[in-house]
Design an enzyme around this catalytic site. Structure first.
Site, short mmCIF file in Angstrom:
data_model
loop_
_atom_site.label_atom_id
_atom_site.label_comp_id
_atom_site.label_asym_id
_atom_site.label_seq_id
_atom_site.Cartn_x
_atom_site.Cartn_y
_atom_site.Cartn_z
N MET A 81 2.88 1.57 -2.54
CA MET A 81 1.82 0.56 -2.49
C MET A 81 0.83 0.73 -3.64
O MET A 81 0.85 1.73 -4.36
CB MET A 81 1.09 0.66 -1.15
N HIS A 82 -0.03 -0.26 -3.78
CA HIS A 82 -1.24 -0.24 -4.62
C HIS A 82 -0.99 -0.35 -6.12
O HIS A 82 -1.94 -0.49 -6.88
CB HIS A 82 -2.08 1.02 -4.37
N ASP A 236 5.68 0.82 1.86
CA ASP A 236 6.57 1.90 2.29
C ASP A 236 6.27 2.42 3.68
O ASP A 236 7.20 2.69 4.46
CB ASP A 236 6.58 3.04 1.27
#
Length: 482
Positions: A81-82, A236
């Site tokens: 992520m991110h 995830d």
């Protein structure tokens, strides 16, 4: 169920998992990825390497399991992520992706993090989140910022290659600081604060919904059907929750991957940003989840293995399978800063209590205990009413029986290990692919795995570990002051 494919884009590898009509894995292949760290606190990856890895994985599946691959009807995506993947108007990548564990944007994150941002997003604006990274790019690479057409999360760049569509989904988007997490929609106000607009954002779908179809040229190239459905998928950790069938409150999983995660689903939207607990959308419609994160879990053992030049499994295996008294060495696992509960991008790790007799086993034990204590911090930061009564262990670190017994004792919660098999993010992604392809009720597909082993807290050692945890907690303010 139809035959499905789960693609999980991890930090260190891309995994492709074929899942059969009975819902069990047929086979999986993994392609390695590398991370670049050009400066202190930076962590980057070339998005084109994700495409190369996916091409290689699909080619291997075609060569060895072509018949099963040709029958796939749904594909699900999962990913770290991110990450800020910046794409120009011609579809080209403008710079390396700034990853989740990159801490360069701590100043920008602090500037964005206020009562308004927390009210809209339900979370602290962490330096690892996507929005502050874009503010950093605007301030430091203005010529690149000016060329941005779309900002995509890592798995969604892979989706762009697979489908030609710029799409994201709720669980991953919730980690950007641009999502109104309660409303499950982009926040125009948070986009405005980072000098962006909805035009820069991908279209949003739920994780179980269709986001597009596999491009015909890719279907032909890899011997697949035309019209294979690509699901929204998940970040995830939400994908891992789907892999182990978590959709009810008071359940949860403990993930011991590169980072460590304590994940608990919630039926309602109950943000508590002051605790540094993440409150994100679940990949399943109408659900949310809370998540405590430590940035270096199995990553801490990987680091130690590189220093000592021994495999991680050999280091942890030398401790045996059952725990004894806590060690005399204390380790703070802040190798890349820390999220829950400190929200401190500048803090770094430390060993305390070293002496001339300290050897490899003592260092390994200290690292395992330090990560367990960091997960205890995550548990303590959560609401008492939502504490899980049981945790399912996933991730590479779950291979160590010693570590799981240690975690159970430190957390005071039973930990269960699924039977041998793949129940991680790739399976969760494949299950989301099945939902998108068939329209099936997610609860009929997101089943929990059979249990191979249970790890109960060692009650006779709880007090000793409580005292060790207090020493661990006392170290942070001293190290932070430095």
């Amino acid at each position: 169920m139809p035959i499905t494919l789960g693609l999980d884009l991890g930090t260190s590898s891309l995994k492709a998992l074929l899942v059969g009509e009975d819902g069990t894995p047929i086979t999986s292949v993994t392609e390695s990825l590398t991370v670049e760290r050009p400066h202190f606190g930076w962590s980057e990856q070339n998005p084109e390497s994700w495409i190369v890895a996916c091409e290689a994985a699909l080619s291997r599946l075609q060569a060895d399991y072509g018949e099963a691959l040709s029958a796939v009807e749904g594909i699900g995506l999962s990913g770290h992520m991110h990450g800020a993947t910046l794409v120009g108007a011609d579809g080209s990548v403008l710079r390396p992706c700034i990853l989740w564990n990159d801490t360069r944007s701590s100043i920008e994150a602090a500037a964005l993090d206020d009562d308004e941002a927390r009210r809209i997003t339900g979370n602290i604006v962490f330096p690892g989140f996507t929005a502050p990274k874009l503010d950093w790019v605007r301030a430091n690479e203005p010529e690149i910022f000016a060329k941005i057409d779309k900002v995509l999360l890592p798995k969604d760049y892979l989706r762009l290659w697979l489908t030609g569509e710029a799409v994201s989904e709720m669980s991953d988007a919730a980690g950007t600081s641009w999502l109104d997490t309660g409303a499950r929609d982009w926040s125009d106000r948070m986009l405005e604060r980072t000098h962006l607009s909805r035009a820069h954002m991908p279209r949003l779908v739920e994780g179980t919904e269709r986001s597009g179809d596999l491009r015909p040229e890719l279907a032909e190239r890899f011997g697949m059907k035309r019209g294979v459905v690509i699901a929204g998928g998940a970040g995830d950790n939400a994908a891992s929750a789907c892999g182990v069938g978590l959709s009810e409150p008071r359940t949860g999983f403990l993930s011991l991957g590169t980072s460590g995660v304590l994940f608990t689903p919630s039926a309602g939207y109950e943000p508590a940003p002051e605790t540094a607990i993440h409150t994100f959308c679940h990949a399943l419609p109408g659900l949310w989840h809370q998540m405590g994160v430590t940035l270096s879990a199995a990553g801490s053992i990987e680091w130690l293995s590189q220093i000592l030049k021994e495999k991680p499994g050999d280091l942890t295996g030398a401790l045996g399978e059952t725990i004894g008294e806590p060690g005399r060495v204390t380790f703070l696992p802040y190798l890349a800063g820390e999220r829950t509960p400190h929200n401190n991008a500048a803090i770094r790790g430390v060993f305390a209590g070293l002496d001339a007799a300290t050897g490899r086993e003592a260092l390994t034990q200290a690292v395992l205990e330090g990560v367990a204590f960091s997960m205890r911090d995550c548990l303590e930061a959560g609401a008492e009413a939502s504490r899980p009564h049981q945790l399912i262990a996933v991730g590479a670190g779950a291979r160590s029986a010693y570590w799981l017994e240690l975690m159970a004792t430190v957390l005071g919660v039973e930990i269960v290990l699924p039977e041998a098999g793949d129940f991680g993010a790739a399976l969760g992604a494949a299950r989301l692919g099945a939902c998108a392809a068939t329209g099936a009720d997610p609860k009929t597909i997101m089943t929990t795995p059979p249990v191979a082993k249970r790890f109960a807290p060692r009650e006779e050692l709880r007090q000793a570990y409580e005292e060790s945890y207090r020493r661990y907690r006392a170290l942070y303010p001293m190290v932070s002051a430095l």
